[in-house]
Design a protein around this motif. Structure first.
Motif, PDB file in Angstrom:
ATOM      1  N   CYS A  16      32.272  29.103  27.429  1.00  0.00           N
ATOM      2  CA  CYS A  16      33.299  29.938  28.067  1.00  0.00           C
ATOM      3  C   CYS A  16      33.050  30.063  29.559  1.00  0.00           C
ATOM      4  N   TYR A  17      31.775  30.159  29.922  1.00  0.00           N
ATOM      5  CA  TYR A  17      31.449  30.284  31.339  1.00  0.00           C
ATOM      6  C   TYR A  17      31.893  29.042  32.115  1.00  0.00           C
ATOM      7  N   PHE A  18      31.555  27.864  31.607  1.00  0.00           N
ATOM      8  CA  PHE A  18      31.924  26.631  32.321  1.00  0.00           C
ATOM      9  C   PHE A  18      33.437  26.441  32.353  1.00  0.00           C
ATOM     10  N   PHE A  19      34.106  26.823  31.275  1.00  0.00           N
ATOM     11  CA  PHE A  19      35.571  26.745  31.252  1.00  0.00           C
ATOM     12  C   PHE A  19      36.168  27.693  32.293  1.00  0.00           C
ATOM     13  N   ALA A  20      35.664  28.928  32.313  1.00  0.00           N
ATOM     14  CA  ALA A  20      36.186  29.924  33.253  1.00  0.00           C
ATOM     15  C   ALA A  20      35.879  29.540  34.696  1.00  0.00           C
ATOM     16  N   LYS A  21      34.706  28.954  34.917  1.00  0.00           N
ATOM     17  CA  LYS A  21      34.339  28.544  36.269  1.00  0.00           C
ATOM     18  C   LYS A  21      35.283  27.468  36.790  1.00  0.00           C
ATOM     19  N   ARG A  26      39.840  26.040  40.242  1.00  0.00           N
ATOM     20  CA  ARG A  26      41.154  25.413  40.340  1.00  0.00           C
ATOM     21  C   ARG A  26      42.211  26.379  40.840  1.00  0.00           C
ATOM     22  N   THR A  27      42.179  27.614  40.372  1.00  0.00           N
ATOM     23  CA  THR A  27      43.228  28.585  40.719  1.00  0.00           C
ATOM     24  C   THR A  27      42.876  29.447  41.921  1.00  0.00           C
ATOM     25  N   GLY A  28      41.569  29.759  42.057  1.00  0.00           N
ATOM     26  CA  GLY A  28      41.156  30.644  43.137  1.00  0.00           C
ATOM     27  C   GLY A  28      41.539  32.096  42.923  1.00  0.00           C
ATOM     28  N   LYS A  29      41.979  32.443  41.722  1.00  0.00           N
ATOM     29  CA  LYS A  29      42.412  33.804  41.411  1.00  0.00           C
ATOM     30  C   LYS A  29      41.240  34.633  40.894  1.00  0.00           C
ATOM     31  N   LEU A  30      41.115  35.870  41.392  1.00  0.00           N
ATOM     32  CA  LEU A  30      39.996  36.709  40.984  1.00  0.00           C
ATOM     33  C   LEU A  30      40.015  37.026  39.494  1.00  0.00           C
ATOM     34  N   TYR A  31      41.222  37.184  38.928  1.00  0.00           N
ATOM     35  CA  TYR A  31      41.294  37.530  37.503  1.00  0.00           C
ATOM     36  C   TYR A  31      40.892  36.361  36.602  1.00  0.00           C
ATOM     37  N   CYS A  32      40.704  35.182  37.184  1.00  0.00           N
ATOM     38  CA  CYS A  32      40.201  34.037  36.424  1.00  0.00           C
ATOM     39  C   CYS A  32      38.688  33.878  36.562  1.00  0.00           C
ATOM     40  N   SER A  33      38.051  34.799  37.288  1.00  0.00           N
ATOM     41  CA  SER A  33      36.607  34.724  37.495  1.00  0.00           C
ATOM     42  C   SER A  33      35.872  34.825  36.166  1.00  0.00           C
ATOM     43  N   PRO A  34      34.761  34.069  36.008  1.00  0.00           N
ATOM     44  CA  PRO A  34      33.990  34.134  34.757  1.00  0.00           C
ATOM     45  C   PRO A  34      33.545  35.540  34.378  1.00  0.00           C
ATOM     46  N   ILE A  35      33.260  36.387  35.374  1.00  0.00           N
ATOM     47  CA  ILE A  35      32.798  37.742  35.074  1.00  0.00           C
ATOM     48  C   ILE A  35      33.874  38.569  34.385  1.00  0.00           C
ATOM     49  N   ALA A 185      27.856  47.726  47.661  1.00  0.00           N
ATOM     50  CA  ALA A 185      28.753  48.384  46.704  1.00  0.00           C
ATOM     51  C   ALA A 185      28.968  47.583  45.428  1.00  0.00           C
ATOM     52  N   ALA A 186      28.950  46.262  45.515  1.00  0.00           N
ATOM     53  CA  ALA A 186      29.319  45.442  44.351  1.00  0.00           C
ATOM     54  C   ALA A 186      28.267  44.409  43.992  1.00  0.00           C
ATOM     55  N   HIS A 187      27.091  44.472  44.609  1.00  0.00           N
ATOM     56  CA  HIS A 187      25.940  43.593  44.368  1.00  0.00           C
ATOM     57  C   HIS A 187      26.320  42.135  44.104  1.00  0.00           C
ATOM     58  N   ALA A 188      25.943  41.533  42.969  1.00  0.00           N
ATOM     59  CA  ALA A 188      26.123  40.091  42.765  1.00  0.00           C
ATOM     60  C   ALA A 188      27.594  39.681  42.819  1.00  0.00           C
ATOM     61  N   MET A 189      28.463  40.489  42.236  1.00  0.00           N
ATOM     62  CA  MET A 189      29.891  40.152  42.287  1.00  0.00           C
ATOM     63  C   MET A 189      30.431  40.291  43.706  1.00  0.00           C
ATOM     64  N   GLY A 190      29.906  41.258  44.434  1.00  0.00           N
ATOM     65  CA  GLY A 190      30.296  41.409  45.832  1.00  0.00           C
ATOM     66  C   GLY A 190      29.854  40.223  46.666  1.00  0.00           C
ATOM     67  N   ILE A 191      28.674  39.688  46.356  1.00  0.00           N
ATOM     68  CA  ILE A 191      28.195  38.501  47.073  1.00  0.00           C
ATOM     69  C   ILE A 191      29.132  37.324  46.831  1.00  0.00           C
ATOM     70  N   ALA A 192      29.561  37.153  45.588  1.00  0.00           N
ATOM     71  CA  ALA A 192      30.472  36.053  45.262  1.00  0.00           C
ATOM     72  C   ALA A 192      31.765  36.179  46.053  1.00  0.00           C
ATOM     73  N   ARG A 193      32.278  37.402  46.139  1.00  0.00           N
ATOM     74  CA  ARG A 193      33.525  37.613  46.886  1.00  0.00           C
ATOM     75  C   ARG A 193      33.294  37.440  48.389  1.00  0.00           C
ATOM     76  N   ALA A 194      32.168  37.943  48.895  1.00  0.00           N
ATOM     77  CA  ALA A 194      31.874  37.829  50.319  1.00  0.00           C
ATOM     78  C   ALA A 194      31.733  36.365  50.735  1.00  0.00           C
ATOM     79  N   ARG A 195      31.139  35.551  49.876  1.00  0.00           N
ATOM     80  CA  ARG A 195      30.992  34.119  50.191  1.00  0.00           C
ATOM     81  C   ARG A 195      32.338  33.430  50.245  1.00  0.00           C
TER      82      ARG A 195
END
Length: 230
Positions: A16-21, A26-35, A185-195
Motif C-alpha cells: 500500500c505504501y509503494f502504491f500510495a507513493k 503522479r498527482t502531487g495531491k496531499l490527500y494522496c499522501s501515503p500517510i 509543529a508537524a515534525h516528519a510530515m511537516g518536513i515532507a511538506r516543507a521539502r
C-alpha cells in the motif's frame, strides 16, 4: 492462523505504501499522501475482515522500529546546508524551545479542561515531536506507548494539511521561519511538506524537528513535573 494474518498485514502495508507513493508522485495531491491513504485503506480492511488492531500490529510493529534510523537520515541534507544552519542556529534553538513549551502548556491546559485521564493527558504532552523521540519521552512521563503514535500522527497530519493556509494567512514570507514552523509543529510530515515547498525549508524543518525532539526528551520531564505542582 494469527501468524498468517500478521504476515499478510505486513505485506499489505508495504505494498500500500509503494502504491500510495506512486500515486502521490503522479498527482502531487496531499490527500494522496501515503500517510493518509495507507492508514485509511488499512483501517477499512481491518473493519471489513473484523480483525483487531493486535492482528495488524503483530508484524507491522517492526516497521515502526525503523522510524529511529529514518529520523537519523534527516541529518544528511542538514549536513549539506551546514553553513546556513550555523548562521541561524541560535534562532532555531530559541524557536524550537518556545514551540515545545507552548505545545506542552497548551496540551496540558486543554487536557485539564476536558478532564481527561492522567495517562491520556501525559500522552498528549509528547505529541508535538516525532514518534522516536515521543516514545522515549512518554516512558519518562507515564504516558501510553499505544496512544502516543496516534496523537503524534494526528498532530503531524493536521500541521501538514493546514500549515500552508496558516502561513498564507500570516503573510510572513521567510523560508527559515516557514521551515521551522513545519518542523516544530508537524515534525516528519511537516518536513515532507516543507521539502515540497523549497529545499531550504526542508533542511530547516529537519533541523528544527531534531532540536525539538532533543529539547523535549532532556527538559520536558522537569517542565511537566513543575506544571503538575502549580
Amino acid at each position: 492462523m494469527m501468524e498468517f494474518w500478521g504476515l499478510f498485514y505486513f505485506v499489505w502495508t508495504v505494498l500500500c505504501y509503494f502504491f500510495a507513493k506512486k500515486l502521490f508522485i503522479r498527482t502531487g495531491k496531499l490527500y494522496c499522501s501515503p500517510i493518509i491513504t495507507v492508514p485509511l485503506l488499512s483501517i477499512g480492511l481491518i473493519l471489513l475482515l473484523q480483525h483487531s488492531f493486535q492482528d495488524y500490529y503483530r508484524y507491522t510493529q517492526y516497521l515502526v522500529a525503523m522510524l529511529g534510523p529514518i529520523t537519523v537520515a534527516f541529518a544528511i541534507p542538514v549536513y549539506r546546508y551546514r553553513a546556513m544552519i550555523r548562521k541561524h542556529f541560535k534562532v532555531l534553538i530559541i524557536s524550537s524551545s518556545a514551540s515545545m513549551l507552548v505545545g506542552v502548556l497548551s496540551s496540558w491546559l486543554l487536557a485539564s479542561l476536558l478532564n481527561l485521564d492522567e495517562i491520556v493527558k501525559n500522552s498528549l504532552l509528547a505529541r508535538s515531536i516525532s514518534i522516536p523521540f515521543a516514545l522515549v519521552l512518554t516512558e519518562k512521563i507515564g504516558g501510553s506507548i499505544s496512544l502516543i503514535p496516534l496523537f503524534t500522527v494526528i498532530t503531524g497530519l493536521v500541521g501538514m494539511l493546514f500549515g500552508d493556509l496558516l502561513l498564507l494567512w500570516m503573510r510572513y514570507k521567510h523560508r527559515i521561519a516557514h521551515g521551522a514552523a513545519f518542523g516544530n509543529a508537524a515534525h516528519a510530515m511537516g518536513i515532507a511538506r516543507a521539502r515540497q515547498r523549497h529545499p531550504e525549508e526542508g533542511v530547516i524543518a529537519s533541523l528544527s524537528m531534531i532540536i525539538s525532539g532533543i529539547i523535549m526528551v532532556l527538559f520536558a520531564p522537569a517542565v511537566i513535573a513543575l506544571i503538575r505542582h502549580i
